[in-house]
Design a protein around this motif. Structure first.
Motif, PDB file in Angstrom:
ATOM      1  N   ALA A 285      27.112  76.695  49.556  1.00 26.24           N
ATOM      2  CA  ALA A 285      27.718  77.522  48.751  1.00 26.24           C
ATOM      3  C   ALA A 285      28.878  76.523  47.942  1.00 26.24           C
ATOM      4  O   ALA A 285      29.919  76.819  47.821  1.00 26.24           O
ATOM      5  CB  ALA A 285      28.662  78.619  49.389  1.00 26.24           C
ATOM      6  N   ASN A 286      28.195  75.697  47.078  1.00 24.98           N
ATOM      7  CA  ASN A 286      29.077  74.747  46.242  1.00 24.98           C
ATOM      8  C   ASN A 286      28.933  75.395  44.706  1.00 24.98           C
ATOM      9  O   ASN A 286      28.060  75.302  44.189  1.00 24.98           O
ATOM     10  CB  ASN A 286      28.366  73.497  46.256  1.00 24.98           C
ATOM     11  CG  ASN A 286      29.018  72.346  45.399  1.00 24.98           C
ATOM     12  OD1 ASN A 286      29.505  72.672  44.303  1.00 24.98           O
ATOM     13  ND2 ASN A 286      29.270  71.206  45.920  1.00 24.98           N
ATOM     14  N   PRO A 287      30.180  75.843  44.406  1.00 22.64           N
ATOM     15  CA  PRO A 287      30.153  76.472  43.100  1.00 22.64           C
ATOM     16  C   PRO A 287      29.880  75.527  41.684  1.00 22.64           C
ATOM     17  O   PRO A 287      29.135  76.274  40.913  1.00 22.64           O
ATOM     18  CB  PRO A 287      31.649  76.963  42.655  1.00 22.64           C
ATOM     19  CG  PRO A 287      32.429  77.065  44.366  1.00 22.64           C
ATOM     20  CD  PRO A 287      31.578  75.916  44.962  1.00 22.64           C
ATOM     21  N   GLU A 288      30.167  74.440  41.824  1.00 24.17           N
ATOM     22  CA  GLU A 288      29.664  73.671  40.850  1.00 24.17           C
ATOM     23  C   GLU A 288      28.212  73.308  40.807  1.00 24.17           C
ATOM     24  O   GLU A 288      27.558  73.178  39.794  1.00 24.17           O
ATOM     25  CB  GLU A 288      30.581  72.067  40.983  1.00 24.17           C
ATOM     26  CG  GLU A 288      30.346  71.085  39.714  1.00 24.17           C
ATOM     27  CD  GLU A 288      30.843  69.875  40.059  1.00 24.17           C
ATOM     28  OE1 GLU A 288      30.301  69.008  39.498  1.00 24.17           O
ATOM     29  OE2 GLU A 288      31.881  69.632  40.899  1.00 24.17           O
TER      30      GLU A 288
ATOM     31  N   GLU B   4      24.991  83.454  47.753  1.00 24.49           N
ATOM     32  CA  GLU B   4      24.467  84.691  46.980  1.00 24.49           C
ATOM     33  C   GLU B   4      25.505  85.094  45.950  1.00 24.49           C
ATOM     34  O   GLU B   4      25.194  85.543  44.948  1.00 24.49           O
ATOM     35  CB  GLU B   4      23.890  85.532  48.057  1.00 24.49           C
ATOM     36  CG  GLU B   4      22.773  85.271  48.530  1.00 24.49           C
ATOM     37  CD  GLU B   4      22.277  85.876  50.015  1.00 24.49           C
ATOM     38  OE1 GLU B   4      21.077  85.709  50.464  1.00 24.49           O
ATOM     39  OE2 GLU B   4      22.894  86.933  50.242  1.00 24.49           O
ATOM     40  N   ALA B   5      26.641  85.096  46.516  1.00 18.79           N
ATOM     41  CA  ALA B   5      27.666  85.765  45.680  1.00 18.79           C
ATOM     42  C   ALA B   5      27.858  84.815  44.508  1.00 18.79           C
ATOM     43  O   ALA B   5      28.130  85.383  43.322  1.00 18.79           O
ATOM     44  CB  ALA B   5      29.056  85.936  46.622  1.00 18.79           C
ATOM     45  N   ILE B   6      28.073  83.620  44.658  1.00 21.25           N
ATOM     46  CA  ILE B   6      28.075  82.587  43.525  1.00 21.25           C
ATOM     47  C   ILE B   6      27.072  82.839  42.510  1.00 21.25           C
ATOM     48  O   ILE B   6      27.486  82.767  41.201  1.00 21.25           O
ATOM     49  CB  ILE B   6      28.493  81.322  44.212  1.00 21.25           C
ATOM     50  CG1 ILE B   6      29.783  81.235  44.948  1.00 21.25           C
ATOM     51  CG2 ILE B   6      28.691  80.129  42.916  1.00 21.25           C
ATOM     52  CD1 ILE B   6      29.868  79.840  45.902  1.00 21.25           C
ATOM     53  N   LEU B   7      25.950  82.855  42.980  1.00 19.27           N
ATOM     54  CA  LEU B   7      24.730  82.709  42.450  1.00 19.27           C
ATOM     55  C   LEU B   7      24.579  83.884  41.433  1.00 19.27           C
ATOM     56  O   LEU B   7      24.293  83.874  40.298  1.00 19.27           O
ATOM     57  CB  LEU B   7      23.471  82.745  43.267  1.00 19.27           C
ATOM     58  CG  LEU B   7      21.961  82.838  42.608  1.00 19.27           C
ATOM     59  CD1 LEU B   7      21.950  81.558  41.496  1.00 19.27           C
ATOM     60  CD2 LEU B   7      20.875  82.939  43.427  1.00 19.27           C
ATOM     61  N   LYS B   8      24.768  85.080  41.959  1.00 23.00           N
ATOM     62  CA  LYS B   8      24.773  86.461  41.089  1.00 23.00           C
ATOM     63  C   LYS B   8      25.643  86.352  40.121  1.00 23.00           C
ATOM     64  O   LYS B   8      25.377  86.796  38.978  1.00 23.00           O
ATOM     65  CB  LYS B   8      25.052  87.714  41.997  1.00 23.00           C
ATOM     66  CG  LYS B   8      25.141  88.853  41.076  1.00 23.00           C
ATOM     67  CD  LYS B   8      24.710  90.036  42.042  1.00 23.00           C
ATOM     68  CE  LYS B   8      26.062  90.713  42.662  1.00 23.00           C
ATOM     69  NZ  LYS B   8      26.035  91.876  43.161  1.00 23.00           N
ATOM     70  N   GLU B   9      26.976  85.836  40.319  1.00 20.44           N
ATOM     71  CA  GLU B   9      27.784  85.963  39.313  1.00 20.44           C
ATOM     72  C   GLU B   9      27.347  84.699  38.148  1.00 20.44           C
ATOM     73  O   GLU B   9      27.454  85.250  36.927  1.00 20.44           O
ATOM     74  CB  GLU B   9      29.318  85.250  39.723  1.00 20.44           C
ATOM     75  CG  GLU B   9      30.445  85.403  38.928  1.00 20.44           C
ATOM     76  CD  GLU B   9      31.774  85.025  39.779  1.00 20.44           C
ATOM     77  OE1 GLU B   9      32.478  84.334  38.730  1.00 20.44           O
ATOM     78  OE2 GLU B   9      32.069  84.964  40.790  1.00 20.44           O
ATOM     79  N   GLU B  10      26.915  83.642  38.583  1.00 16.07           N
ATOM     80  CA  GLU B  10      26.440  82.590  37.411  1.00 16.07           C
ATOM     81  C   GLU B  10      25.524  83.199  36.678  1.00 16.07           C
ATOM     82  O   GLU B  10      25.221  82.946  35.565  1.00 16.07           O
ATOM     83  CB  GLU B  10      26.085  81.229  38.047  1.00 16.07           C
ATOM     84  CG  GLU B  10      27.367  80.506  38.814  1.00 16.07           C
ATOM     85  CD  GLU B  10      28.447  80.232  37.580  1.00 16.07           C
ATOM     86  OE1 GLU B  10      28.030  79.815  36.505  1.00 16.07           O
ATOM     87  OE2 GLU B  10      29.564  80.185  38.018  1.00 16.07           O
ATOM     88  N   ILE B  11      24.398  84.117  37.340  1.00 14.51           N
ATOM     89  CA  ILE B  11      23.317  84.681  36.585  1.00 14.51           C
ATOM     90  C   ILE B  11      23.904  85.567  35.854  1.00 14.51           C
ATOM     91  O   ILE B  11      23.267  85.585  34.353  1.00 14.51           O
ATOM     92  CB  ILE B  11      22.319  85.206  37.703  1.00 14.51           C
ATOM     93  CG1 ILE B  11      21.532  83.866  38.267  1.00 14.51           C
ATOM     94  CG2 ILE B  11      21.438  85.822  36.850  1.00 14.51           C
ATOM     95  CD1 ILE B  11      20.738  84.693  39.631  1.00 14.51           C
TER      96      ILE B  11
END
Length: 295
Positions: free
Chosen positions: A147-150, A190-197
């Motif tokens: 879960a690495n935001p960058e 998953e939370a970071i991924l959804k936001e980026e998508i």
């Protein structure tokens, strides 16, 4: 772009068969099929055998548009024929199944907790060739391990940049940022991924359409808001290392999420099975994946 195929992918009942094992994963796929590496002596022989396996799957009576909406092919497959027709034409004209093409060249080294796609050096030519071969859409995979935001931002940015190039050629891209199912912080990823998508979808022009191929989420229906986005044709799920039974069970708990399984589809198939046994096994698998996809 074929509107009949677009409508089918958007609202048809069924799932996508992933028959796109590439050069790196083909020996493993063949080994699971009962063909060991000492049974072929070079890549050409290997690809011929794997095309025979894919042909056997595609020609099976159960491999039917009643259950299967689309099939993802490997680059080598689109230049091979089934009963005298190019594979993609056979899929659409004989089976009414929408053909896709895997376009990525594999994964880069792990960095920032993710594996980006390697550069796709011949992408323009490959997309032109895909259009010539009547391919509807493409698929490309990246992997998220932490879960690495960058890292996750980079993965999604790269996927959408390439996806736009694909869409501009008249093809629908399947964007696949896979989250490793064994990741310790899968839910956080998953939370970071959804936001980026969602950020990337927001930047698209109104007419741009994409598909998303995602790992089955930890929280059921976590991706339902992505499904309702006007840019998203369909959200499909990868089996990601789960057994077929476990993948189907998890999939059936997510409304509207449909399968795009590879290994879970071919599980239990072997080269030395009689056609009757082979067709019985794949028929059972297809029906089970279908049932999980329409719940």
């Amino acid at each position: 772009m074929n509107n009949e195929q677009l409508n089918l992918m958007h609202s048809g009942k069924g799932f996508i068969a992933a028959l796109d094992q590439s050069g790196g994963s083909t020996p493993k796929a063949l080994s699971q099929y009962g063909v060991e590496e000492n049974q072929y002596s070079n890549d050409e022989e290997m690809y011929t055998i794997v095309h025979e396996m894919r042909t056997r799957i595609i020609k099976s009576p159960s491999f039917d548009s009643q259950y299967i909406l689309g099939a993802i092919l490997f680059e080598n497959t689109i230049d091979r024929k089934i009963d005298g027709q190019w594979t993609a034409d056979y899929l659409w004209e004989k089976k009414h199944i929408v053909p896709f093409l895997k376009v990525d060249k594999g994964l880069a080294e792990l960095s920032n907790g993710v594996q980006l796609m390697k550069p796709i050096s011949n992408l323009n030519e490959l997309l032109d060739h895909a259009v010539e071969r009547n391919i509807f859409g493409t698929k490309m995979r990246s992997v998220i391990k932490e879960a690495n935001p960058e890292g996750i931002r980079e993965v999604v940015k790269q996927q959408f940049e390439v996806g736009l190039q694909i869409f501009n050629k008249g093809l629908i891209p399947i964007i696949e940022p896979e989250i490793d199912i064994y990741s310790a912080d899968k839910e956080k990823s998953e939370a970071i991924l959804k936001e980026e998508i969602q950020k990337q979808l927001h930047l698209l022009d109104n007419d741009v359409k994409v598909m998303l191929k995602l790992s089955i989420p930890t929280i059921n229906n976590f991706y339902s808001d992505l499904m309702s986005d006007s840019h998203v044709v369909r959200v499909v799920a990868l089996s990601g290392g789960y057994s077929r039974e476990e993948a189907n069970e998890k999939l059936s708990e997510n409304n509207g999420l449909i399968a795009s399984f590879s290994r879970a589809l071919s599980e239990g198939l072997t080269a030395n099975q009689s056609d009757a046994d082979f067709n019985t096994q794949i028929g059972k698998s297809i029906k089970e994946i279908y049932e999980a996809s329409i719940k």
